[in-house]
Design a protein around this motif. Structure first.
Motif, PDB file in Angstrom:
ATOM      1  N   PRO A   1      23.564  -7.992 -42.856  1.00 15.78           N
ATOM      2  CA  PRO A   1      23.301  -8.941 -41.785  1.00 15.78           C
ATOM      3  C   PRO A   1      22.032  -8.569 -41.030  1.00 15.78           C
ATOM      4  O   PRO A   1      21.664  -7.397 -40.947  1.00 15.78           O
ATOM      5  CB  PRO A   1      24.511  -8.806 -40.856  1.00 15.78           C
ATOM      6  CG  PRO A   1      25.506  -7.993 -41.581  1.00 15.78           C
ATOM      7  CD  PRO A   1      24.809  -7.268 -42.681  1.00 15.78           C
ATOM      8  N   LYS A   2      21.374  -9.558 -40.472  1.00 16.68           N
ATOM      9  CA  LYS A   2      20.175  -9.333 -39.669  1.00 16.68           C
ATOM     10  C   LYS A   2      20.596  -8.982 -38.243  1.00 16.68           C
ATOM     11  O   LYS A   2      21.429  -9.663 -37.637  1.00 16.68           O
ATOM     12  CB  LYS A   2      19.324 -10.604 -39.638  1.00 16.68           C
ATOM     13  CG  LYS A   2      18.005 -10.436 -38.909  1.00 16.68           C
ATOM     14  CD  LYS A   2      17.242 -11.743 -38.809  1.00 16.68           C
ATOM     15  CE  LYS A   2      16.808 -12.187 -40.182  1.00 16.68           C
ATOM     16  NZ  LYS A   2      15.977 -13.403 -40.137  1.00 16.68           N
ATOM     17  N   VAL A   3      20.039  -7.909 -37.698  1.00 13.89           N
ATOM     18  CA  VAL A   3      20.319  -7.501 -36.321  1.00 13.89           C
ATOM     19  C   VAL A   3      19.344  -8.249 -35.418  1.00 13.89           C
ATOM     20  O   VAL A   3      18.137  -8.066 -35.513  1.00 13.89           O
ATOM     21  CB  VAL A   3      20.162  -5.975 -36.130  1.00 13.89           C
ATOM     22  CG1 VAL A   3      20.389  -5.589 -34.681  1.00 13.89           C
ATOM     23  CG2 VAL A   3      21.104  -5.216 -37.063  1.00 13.89           C
ATOM     24  N   HIS A   4      19.890  -9.093 -34.540  1.00 11.64           N
ATOM     25  CA  HIS A   4      19.045  -9.862 -33.624  1.00 11.64           C
ATOM     26  C   HIS A   4      18.827  -9.147 -32.297  1.00 11.64           C
ATOM     27  O   HIS A   4      17.820  -9.379 -31.628  1.00 11.64           O
ATOM     28  CB  HIS A   4      19.654 -11.240 -33.365  1.00 11.64           C
ATOM     29  CG  HIS A   4      19.578 -12.146 -34.547  1.00 11.64           C
ATOM     30  ND1 HIS A   4      18.414 -12.746 -34.949  1.00 11.64           N
ATOM     31  CD2 HIS A   4      20.519 -12.530 -35.431  1.00 11.64           C
ATOM     32  CE1 HIS A   4      18.629 -13.472 -36.017  1.00 11.64           C
ATOM     33  NE2 HIS A   4      19.902 -13.358 -36.345  1.00 11.64           N
ATOM     34  N   ALA A   5      19.785  -8.294 -31.906  1.00  9.02           N
ATOM     35  CA  ALA A   5      19.650  -7.584 -30.632  1.00  9.02           C
ATOM     36  C   ALA A   5      20.626  -6.414 -30.609  1.00  9.02           C
ATOM     37  O   ALA A   5      21.614  -6.411 -31.332  1.00  9.02           O
ATOM     38  CB  ALA A   5      19.937  -8.523 -29.466  1.00  9.02           C
ATOM     39  N   ARG A   6      20.319  -5.429 -29.764  1.00 12.84           N
ATOM     40  CA  ARG A   6      21.207  -4.294 -29.504  1.00 12.84           C
ATOM     41  C   ARG A   6      21.298  -4.124 -27.997  1.00 12.84           C
ATOM     42  O   ARG A   6      20.293  -4.213 -27.309  1.00 12.84           O
ATOM     43  CB  ARG A   6      20.670  -3.011 -30.119  1.00 12.84           C
ATOM     44  CG  ARG A   6      20.645  -3.011 -31.617  1.00 12.84           C
ATOM     45  CD  ARG A   6      19.963  -1.740 -32.141  1.00 12.84           C
ATOM     46  NE  ARG A   6      19.626  -1.919 -33.530  1.00 12.84           N
ATOM     47  CZ  ARG A   6      20.033  -1.130 -34.503  1.00 12.84           C
ATOM     48  NH1 ARG A   6      20.786  -0.091 -34.215  1.00 12.84           N
ATOM     49  NH2 ARG A   6      19.690  -1.360 -35.736  1.00 12.84           N
ATOM     50  N   HIS A   7      22.517  -3.858 -27.510  1.00 14.97           N
ATOM     51  CA  HIS A   7      22.734  -3.672 -26.078  1.00 14.97           C
ATOM     52  C   HIS A   7      23.683  -2.501 -25.879  1.00 14.97           C
ATOM     53  O   HIS A   7      24.687  -2.403 -26.561  1.00 14.97           O
ATOM     54  CB  HIS A   7      23.368  -4.917 -25.441  1.00 14.97           C
ATOM     55  CG  HIS A   7      22.626  -6.176 -25.707  1.00 14.97           C
ATOM     56  ND1 HIS A   7      21.519  -6.552 -25.000  1.00 14.97           N
ATOM     57  CD2 HIS A   7      22.832  -7.158 -26.623  1.00 14.97           C
ATOM     58  CE1 HIS A   7      21.078  -7.703 -25.459  1.00 14.97           C
ATOM     59  NE2 HIS A   7      21.853  -8.092 -26.447  1.00 14.97           N
TER      60      HIS A   7
ATOM     61  N   HIS B   1      25.737   0.355 -40.343  1.00 16.24           N
ATOM     62  CA  HIS B   1      24.922  -0.781 -40.788  1.00 16.24           C
ATOM     63  C   HIS B   1      24.721  -0.738 -42.302  1.00 16.24           C
ATOM     64  O   HIS B   1      23.612  -0.693 -42.814  1.00 16.24           O
ATOM     65  CB  HIS B   1      23.578  -0.831 -40.045  1.00 16.24           C
ATOM     66  CG  HIS B   1      22.792  -2.091 -40.314  1.00 16.24           C
ATOM     67  ND1 HIS B   1      23.300  -3.337 -40.083  1.00 16.24           N
ATOM     68  CD2 HIS B   1      21.550  -2.274 -40.830  1.00 16.24           C
ATOM     69  CE1 HIS B   1      22.408  -4.246 -40.425  1.00 16.24           C
ATOM     70  NE2 HIS B   1      21.330  -3.621 -40.880  1.00 16.24           N
TER      71      HIS B   1
END
Length: 183
Positions: free
Chosen positions: A5-11, A69
């Motif tokens: 999957p593509k990671v769009h953001a990390r928080h 991941h």
């Protein structure tokens, strides 16, 4: 193998949905005091299921593992739901993840993840006499089912995508249980 999957953001988040951080102020029998912190699980624990297609073959699943991941090869598993027994949870997870139920279920043991700082427990269940019985699951994509000879566990643990300790331990525990039962 599916594309990651593509990671769009990390928080960074405060623990809360799955775990709470708890501080323990302890005094040991020798009088020494220490403070420990641990992750306290909100849930009822989890199940991990060794699903035997036949006497020699276990059914593994390949699914996305967000922690590393990558796609990980392991056993059917999931959290227990409110009001659900260990065997009911195992039956539900089998149906959701691989589309089978089991006529014969036995709880073999319990495993902890990291007992030095987590309260989470996983119940190891052996499932035999499988039959088709699909339930809709909560996985974002279809899981790949991978039959594996139980006699070839040494080859499995050498695979770069089979690293989860609970799955590896549960497979060896189930193998030994089945060997003991056969003798």
């Amino acid at each position: 193998m599916p594309k990651l999957p593509k990671v769009h953001a990390r928080h960074d988040l405060e623990p809360g949905k799955l775990f709470k951080v708890e501080r323990l102020e302890l005094e040991f029998s020798n009088g020494r005091k220490r403070t420990y912190e641990r992750l306290r699980s909100h849930g009822l624990g989890a199940v991990i299921v060794v699903a035997m297609r036949d006497d020699e073959t276990v059914l593994l699943v390949r699914e996305y593992a967000a922690g590393l991941h990558h796609y990980e090869l392991g056993l059917v598993k999931g959290r227990l739901e409110t009001g659900e027994s260990v065997l009911e949870g195992a039956q539900r997870e089998l149906r959701e993840e691989i589309g089978f139920g089991a006529h014969k279920l036995v709880e073999l043991t319990n495993l902890s993840l990291a007992p030095g700082y987590m309260t989470h427990i996983t119940h190891v269940v052996l499932a035999r006499q499988l039959y088709p019985a699909k339930l809709e699951g909560d996985e974002p994509e279809e899981l790949e089912i991978v039959p594996w000879p139980l006699a070839d566990l040494y080859k499995l643990v050498q695979q770069p995508d089979c690293t989860e300790g609970r799955s590896i331990a549960a497979l060896y525990i189930a193998r030994d249980y089945l060997q003991q039962e056969a003798s």
